[in-house]
Scaffold this active site. Sequence first.
Site, PDB file in Angstrom:
ATOM      1  N   ARG A  50      -0.210  -1.947  -0.170  1.00 32.75           N
ATOM      2  CA  ARG A  50       0.911  -1.033  -0.390  1.00 32.75           C
ATOM      3  C   ARG A  50       1.998  -1.684  -1.231  1.00 32.75           C
ATOM      4  O   ARG A  50       2.588  -1.053  -2.113  1.00 32.75           O
ATOM      5  CB  ARG A  50       1.485  -0.580   0.955  1.00 32.75           C
ATOM      6  CG  ARG A  50       0.602   0.446   1.635  1.00 32.75           C
ATOM      7  CD  ARG A  50       0.933   0.648   3.092  1.00 32.75           C
ATOM      8  NE  ARG A  50      -0.070   1.515   3.697  1.00 32.75           N
ATOM      9  CZ  ARG A  50      -0.509   1.419   4.932  1.00 32.75           C
ATOM     10  NH1 ARG A  50      -0.039   0.480   5.724  1.00 32.75           N
ATOM     11  NH2 ARG A  50      -1.421   2.240   5.397  1.00 32.75           N
ATOM     12  N   LEU A 105      -4.286  -3.311   3.990  1.00 33.09           N
ATOM     13  CA  LEU A 105      -3.606  -2.183   3.363  1.00 33.09           C
ATOM     14  C   LEU A 105      -2.106  -2.430   3.233  1.00 33.09           C
ATOM     15  O   LEU A 105      -1.477  -1.928   2.296  1.00 33.09           O
ATOM     16  CB  LEU A 105      -3.875  -0.901   4.151  1.00 33.09           C
ATOM     17  CG  LEU A 105      -5.307  -0.372   4.052  1.00 33.09           C
ATOM     18  CD1 LEU A 105      -5.517   0.791   5.012  1.00 33.09           C
ATOM     19  CD2 LEU A 105      -5.638   0.061   2.632  1.00 33.09           C
ATOM     20  N   TYR A 144      -4.068   6.904  -2.355  1.00 31.36           N
ATOM     21  CA  TYR A 144      -4.737   5.737  -1.784  1.00 31.36           C
ATOM     22  C   TYR A 144      -3.780   4.712  -1.205  1.00 31.36           C
ATOM     23  O   TYR A 144      -2.577   4.799  -1.393  1.00 31.36           O
ATOM     24  CB  TYR A 144      -5.753   5.125  -2.725  1.00 31.36           C
ATOM     25  CG  TYR A 144      -5.375   4.634  -4.094  1.00 31.36           C
ATOM     26  CD1 TYR A 144      -6.388   4.477  -5.040  1.00 31.36           C
ATOM     27  CD2 TYR A 144      -4.075   4.297  -4.458  1.00 31.36           C
ATOM     28  CE1 TYR A 144      -6.112   4.011  -6.314  1.00 31.36           C
ATOM     29  CE2 TYR A 144      -3.798   3.840  -5.727  1.00 31.36           C
ATOM     30  CZ  TYR A 144      -4.808   3.688  -6.649  1.00 31.36           C
ATOM     31  OH  TYR A 144      -4.520   3.217  -7.905  1.00 31.36           O
ATOM     32  N   GLU A 145      -4.350   3.769  -0.440  1.00 30.36           N
ATOM     33  CA  GLU A 145      -3.601   2.844   0.423  1.00 30.36           C
ATOM     34  C   GLU A 145      -2.843   3.608   1.509  1.00 30.36           C
ATOM     35  O   GLU A 145      -1.772   3.206   1.952  1.00 30.36           O
ATOM     36  CB  GLU A 145      -2.616   1.970  -0.385  1.00 30.36           C
ATOM     37  CG  GLU A 145      -3.217   1.268  -1.579  1.00 30.36           C
ATOM     38  CD  GLU A 145      -4.195   0.170  -1.193  1.00 30.36           C
ATOM     39  OE1 GLU A 145      -4.546   0.079  -0.010  1.00 30.36           O
ATOM     40  OE2 GLU A 145      -4.614  -0.578  -2.090  1.00 30.36           O
ATOM     41  N   GLY A 146      -3.398   4.718   1.944  1.00 30.91           N
ATOM     42  CA  GLY A 146      -2.739   5.585   2.920  1.00 30.91           C
ATOM     43  C   GLY A 146      -1.888   6.604   2.180  1.00 30.91           C
ATOM     44  O   GLY A 146      -1.063   6.245   1.344  1.00 30.91           O
TER      45      GLY A 146
END
Length: 596
Positions: free
Chosen positions: A272, A268, A410-412
């Site tokens: 990011r 991730l 998304y991606e946190g």
Amino acid sequence: MSDTLNKTLKGGEFLIKEVAANEIFTLEELSEEQKMLRDSAKEFIDREVIPHHDRFEKKDYALTEETMRKLGEMGLLGITVPEEYGGLGMGFVSTMLACDYVSGGNGSLATAYGAHTGIGTLPTLLYGSEELKKKYLPDLATGTKFGAYCLTEPDAGSDANSGKTRAKLSEDGKHYIINGQKMWISNAGFADTFTLFAKIDDDKNITGFVINRSELEDPNSLTFGEEEHKLGIRSSSTRQVFFNDMKVPVENLLGERNNGFKIALNALNVGRIKLAAANLDGQRRILNHSLQYSNERKQFGVSISTFGAIRKKLAEMATGVFVSEAGSYRLAKNVEDKIEELVSGGMNHQQAELKGVEEFAVEASILKVFVSDLTQVTADEGIQIYGGMGFSEDTPMEAAWRDARIGRIYEGTNEINRLLAVGMLIKKAMKGELDLLSPAMAISKELMGIPSFEVPDYSELMSEEKAILANLKKVFLMVSGAALQKYMMDIEKQQHLLLNASEILNQIYMAESAVLRAEKHFSADSVEVAMAQLNLYKAIEKIISGAKEGIISFAEGDEQRMMLSGLRRFTKYTNNPNVVALTEKVAAHYIEKGHY
């Protein structure tokens, strides 16, 4: 960039170090090979994607798959995969560049591309055994097979370790038997290679696995829900995935048992950084549509691009693109340099890439938040410039706005990433990897002293801007240092304050990136310098707001008064910029040019 400078740079160190313009990399420094990569990706999108806008919006999943295969044939799915595994083996900057220009034409394709080349490929590349890499990477690099990444569950989103998917060793010890459910899985409808995470027995942490759907003993052990109906990225295949006594060979375990959470986090981190890149050409295209429309649209007998309110929007959109590019490619080269440094020191490339990305995890979170937030704003302003037409599906703006929205999730989520950035900085400091305490203490002494009333010589290009940036770093250290001293180990519970600190952090890094880019390549009267100055002014206003809110929330009495005084001192210009003149300069340049 000298080797000495490369070796001294650490993740997060920009906060406590004066960074020189010659220490950063910019888009203006692309090699001829990289320019060719950029141009071929852009030409492909203009030819194969833009003309099919309506098909992508009508959930044509087959078109997404077909386009991905064509990208594979061009080599654009294997940029980062080493040549021995069927890829091109190019550096991190080239990886970012490909992601940038492939992703700008359509959000559905951008999602499919990012999920495949990032989280769909990287876990095997970075953690797979040599046998697994030889087996799976060549097909992924060429688009013969597509990848999907199965982490999120109905009750396990950001808290990935709380997942209920379980793996149990078979009686003969040859397979793990996996049962469970995953959701929001990009590419699930056409992927063959699945990276998945499950807890083995009652382990504390998840473990990673990789498997091809086509090699399963029982095809019915891997099943799928219907395609999700989403706000945007409509032709991105997104399904639930179900594991029903699915057999995975024991040798298909990624890394070590119980190490899946680290694999997920590191994948991730790369995602990011690449997510920031994936938003860049989208920003450019939104701006270009807005410039064209505002020049052509007539009201009261003149183009709406002559109206100040429209010109202000266009100037701020262009400035946002410039700043986003500056931060993204600065970090890309930092990561690439770190990887090369570690390899030259004897580390294998796989481990070096892991460590290189991990080193700059703070900056990765900064970029993800800043650029995805800004892309949403840019798309929203694009709709506003189009007016009523912007709300219509007949123009590209409403789709751009819908597609942009997922970037903040998304991606946190951006909230998680804001907390992560500050949290990781604090952990670096506590581990002794980054000395934040000494400069924070020095600032406390400075606040007790009498400020200098000498007028500095700011005749050199960007000298005042760089002095202000140095002071803005003091603001972050002053506020975060005082908050940490008050709350100590309970600081993680003060999410409101951490979010304020994160906004300060984000604005500093991105403003510095833009200022150094402008200083390195452009003259004092250039539009690029104007954009860097305009962005810095806006950044200061946001920093003042966030810092003041924090100070008056946790400090009292003399401490509060001293910190507020310091905030005023550290955010003060000697020569205030003419914000309207800067805005008009940027607007006039791009309106006349017609494109970014």
